[in-house]
Design a protein around this motif. Structure first.
Motif, mmCIF file in Angstrom:
data_model
loop_
_atom_site.group_PDB
_atom_site.id
_atom_site.type_symbol
_atom_site.label_atom_id
_atom_site.label_comp_id
_atom_site.label_asym_id
_atom_site.label_seq_id
_atom_site.Cartn_x
_atom_site.Cartn_y
_atom_site.Cartn_z
ATOM 1 N N ARG A 298 -18.300 -24.806 -63.700
ATOM 2 C CA ARG A 298 -17.744 -23.767 -64.566
ATOM 3 C C ARG A 298 -16.546 -24.307 -65.342
ATOM 4 N NH1 ARG A 298 -19.626 -18.966 -62.404
ATOM 5 N NH2 ARG A 298 -18.173 -17.687 -63.566
ATOM 6 N N PHE B 199 -21.680 -22.446 -66.646
ATOM 7 C CA PHE B 199 -20.980 -21.273 -67.182
ATOM 8 C C PHE B 199 -19.745 -21.700 -67.950
ATOM 9 C CE2 PHE B 199 -17.896 -17.810 -66.960
ATOM 10 C CZ PHE B 199 -18.656 -16.778 -67.475
ATOM 11 N N LEU B 200 -19.624 -21.160 -69.165
ATOM 12 C CA LEU B 200 -18.472 -21.423 -70.023
ATOM 13 C C LEU B 200 -18.059 -20.087 -70.627
ATOM 14 C CD1 LEU B 200 -17.266 -24.126 -71.899
ATOM 15 C CD2 LEU B 200 -18.473 -22.754 -73.580
ATOM 16 N N ASP B 201 -16.818 -19.657 -70.392
ATOM 17 C CA ASP B 201 -16.380 -18.398 -71.012
ATOM 18 C C ASP B 201 -15.569 -18.709 -72.265
ATOM 19 O OD1 ASP B 201 -13.858 -19.118 -70.184
ATOM 20 O OD2 ASP B 201 -13.623 -17.491 -68.732
ATOM 21 N N SER B 202 -14.982 -17.666 -72.869
ATOM 22 C CA SER B 202 -14.281 -17.902 -74.139
ATOM 23 C C SER B 202 -13.053 -18.786 -73.938
ATOM 24 C CB SER B 202 -13.903 -16.581 -74.810
ATOM 25 O OG SER B 202 -13.034 -15.836 -73.993
ATOM 26 N N ALA C 195 -17.510 -11.534 -67.582
ATOM 27 C CA ALA C 195 -16.371 -12.449 -67.527
ATOM 28 C C ALA C 195 -15.356 -12.107 -68.611
ATOM 29 C CB ALA C 195 -16.846 -13.896 -67.682
ATOM 30 N N GLU C 196 -15.851 -11.863 -69.828
ATOM 31 C CA GLU C 196 -14.922 -11.568 -70.926
ATOM 32 C C GLU C 196 -14.191 -10.247 -70.677
ATOM 33 O OE1 GLU C 196 -14.215 -13.868 -72.883
ATOM 34 O OE2 GLU C 196 -15.933 -15.163 -72.489
ATOM 35 N N LEU D 268 -23.194 -8.783 -77.061
ATOM 36 C CA LEU D 268 -24.139 -8.767 -75.942
ATOM 37 C C LEU D 268 -24.207 -7.435 -75.196
ATOM 38 C CD1 LEU D 268 -23.173 -12.285 -74.538
ATOM 39 C CD2 LEU D 268 -25.319 -11.705 -75.706
ATOM 40 N N LEU E 80 -17.809 -12.239 -60.301
ATOM 41 C CA LEU E 80 -19.023 -12.750 -60.942
ATOM 42 C C LEU E 80 -19.978 -13.342 -59.905
ATOM 43 C CD1 LEU E 80 -17.353 -14.391 -64.061
ATOM 44 C CD2 LEU E 80 -18.566 -12.211 -63.966
ATOM 45 N N LYS F 203 -25.980 -20.959 -75.506
ATOM 46 C CA LYS F 203 -25.995 -19.647 -76.170
ATOM 47 C C LYS F 203 -24.591 -19.219 -76.588
ATOM 48 C CE LYS F 203 -28.008 -15.148 -76.331
ATOM 49 N NZ LYS F 203 -29.019 -14.223 -75.825
ATOM 50 N N VAL F 204 -23.594 -19.519 -75.777
ATOM 51 C CA VAL F 204 -22.212 -19.170 -76.144
ATOM 52 C C VAL F 204 -21.794 -19.942 -77.410
ATOM 53 C CG1 VAL F 204 -19.792 -19.346 -75.423
ATOM 54 C CG2 VAL F 204 -21.515 -18.435 -73.837
ATOM 55 N N GLY G 284 -27.437 -14.603 -67.038
ATOM 56 C CA GLY G 284 -26.452 -15.429 -67.733
ATOM 57 C C GLY G 284 -25.603 -14.646 -68.726
ATOM 58 N N MET G 285 -26.253 -13.848 -69.563
ATOM 59 C CA MET G 285 -25.483 -13.126 -70.572
ATOM 60 C C MET G 285 -24.689 -11.978 -69.944
ATOM 61 S SD MET G 285 -25.735 -14.878 -73.229
ATOM 62 C CE MET G 285 -25.830 -16.298 -72.138
ATOM 63 N N ASN H 193 -27.205 -21.190 -70.880
ATOM 64 C CA ASN H 193 -26.151 -20.189 -71.067
ATOM 65 C C ASN H 193 -24.991 -20.729 -71.889
ATOM 66 O OD1 ASN H 193 -27.516 -18.209 -69.582
ATOM 67 N ND2 ASN H 193 -26.662 -18.943 -67.647
ATOM 68 N N LEU I 289 -17.948 -11.708 -78.180
ATOM 69 C CA LEU I 289 -19.056 -11.899 -77.224
ATOM 70 C C LEU I 289 -19.433 -10.577 -76.553
ATOM 71 C CD1 LEU I 289 -18.003 -15.321 -75.665
ATOM 72 C CD2 LEU I 289 -20.109 -14.868 -76.971
ATOM 73 N N GLU J 102 -23.345 -12.206 -67.069
ATOM 74 C CA GLU J 102 -22.166 -12.879 -66.521
ATOM 75 C C GLU J 102 -21.142 -13.159 -67.620
ATOM 76 O OE1 GLU J 102 -22.963 -16.427 -64.243
ATOM 77 O OE2 GLU J 102 -20.876 -16.566 -63.599
ATOM 78 N N THR J 103 -21.645 -13.560 -68.799
ATOM 79 C CA THR J 103 -20.731 -13.824 -69.913
ATOM 80 C C THR J 103 -19.958 -12.562 -70.303
ATOM 81 O OG1 THR J 103 -22.063 -15.637 -70.773
ATOM 82 C CG2 THR J 103 -20.630 -14.535 -72.348
ATOM 83 N N LEU K 10 -23.863 -18.264 -80.370
ATOM 84 C CA LEU K 10 -23.407 -16.927 -80.759
ATOM 85 C C LEU K 10 -22.089 -16.974 -81.526
ATOM 86 C CD1 LEU K 10 -24.065 -14.844 -77.510
ATOM 87 C CD2 LEU K 10 -25.111 -14.452 -79.753
ATOM 88 N N THR K 11 -21.175 -17.836 -81.088
ATOM 89 C CA THR K 11 -19.855 -17.904 -81.719
ATOM 90 C C THR K 11 -19.841 -18.836 -82.926
ATOM 91 O OG1 THR K 11 -19.212 -19.677 -80.207
ATOM 92 C CG2 THR K 11 -18.638 -17.436 -79.551
#
Lengths: 166, 114
Positions: free
Chosen positions: B20, B53-56, A68-69, A142, A43, B86-87, A61-62, B83, A138, A64-65, B90-91
């Protein structure tokens, strides 16, 4: 050769550069090991490679999201029986999109198909909000034009992500 | 996983001093939150202003922290970067947490905004 933080390879022009139909740019090839630090490394490399020069809104940003997933899924599922990869990521910046081609050599997707993108249901379950199950939601929210093939022991996931402000 | 804590008004203000919260640190984040919030005030305000940054996995860890606080305690969030916001949106986890735009809003006299 010692590489930092799980990085197994550098950036090199991809063989697939000629296949990039919407764009003349060569794909950036990023190869990392299938570990959480390898994912971070990929990333960071994506940002180094595609962040616009100078200040401005964060358009990555998106991307990267989603990346990442998708990468976390490879680490946690495709390679769950062991092995640290590799994961190969080929990225092409085409106008307002980032085209992604993600390959690994781990287990295939269950039943050979991509998981659905429903949010985990919890209302009325008594367990409270879910602590997982957001990854494919996600990705499907996206990413565009998702495709998956399994061929010769290789998983290949392709999609693109619109580059936009969060 | 660096967390800064301060008791402020009736709440514990926890600031995440990391860029992160991802799968590499999600479990450590949860464990550190459990430590710093143990036996603290009922209301915990988690300041994510430094988190880009934050992932699932990170999202799941924030939910897990809310659950481990247990009944009678609340986890609220503030200072979400675009960002990260937005996570949550969205969720639909933005409906699960009280989210304050900034620290001032999180610690404003609650009676005036109730």
């Amino acid at each position: 050769m010692t590489l930092p933080d799980g990085m197994r390879g550098g950036i090199a022009p991809s063989d697939d550069a000629r296949d990039a139909s919407c764009c003349e740019a060569e794909a950036a090839l990023i190869v990392v090991e299938a570990t959480p630090m390898g994912v971070r490394c990929a990333l960071a490399e994506m940002r180094t490679r595609f962040a616009p020069a100078g200040p401005g809104p964060d358009l990555l940003g998106m991307a990267e999201t989603v990346l990442a997933e998708a990468l976390n899924n490879v680490v946690e599922h495709a390679y769950r029986h062991g092995g640290n990869g590799p994961i190969e990521l080929r990225l092409v910046h085409c106008g307002t999109r980032l085209k992604v081609d993600l390959r690994d050599y781990g287990d295939p997707m269950p039943a050979g198909v991509l998981p659905g993108g429903a949010l985990p249901a919890y209302e009325g379950s008594g367990d409270g909000p879910p602590e997982g199950g957001f990854g494919w939601f996600l990705i499907r929210a996206l990413a565009r034009d998702l495709s998956y093939i399994r061929e010769n022991g290789q998983n290949r996931l392709r999609f693109f992500v619109p580059l936009a402000e969060a | 996983m660096e967390l800064h804590t301060e008791t402020r008004d009736d709440a514990l203000h926890v600031t995440v001093a990391e860029p992160r919260i991802d799968s590499a640190v999600a479990i450590r984040f949860k464990d550190r939150m459990r430590e710093v919030a143990a036996d603290g005030p009922a209301r915990v305000v988690l300041d994510l202003g430094a988190v880009d940054f934050l992932d699932s996995s990170g999202l799941g860890a924030v939910v897990a922290v809310m659950k481990l606080l247990g009944p009678g305690r609340t986890l609220e969030l503030c200072n979400l970067t675009p960002n990260v916001e937005k996570v949550f949106r969205l969720t639909r986890m933005d409906r699960v947490f009280t989210i304050h735009p900034d620290t001032e809003a999180a610690f404003a006299d609650k009676r005036s905004i109730a």
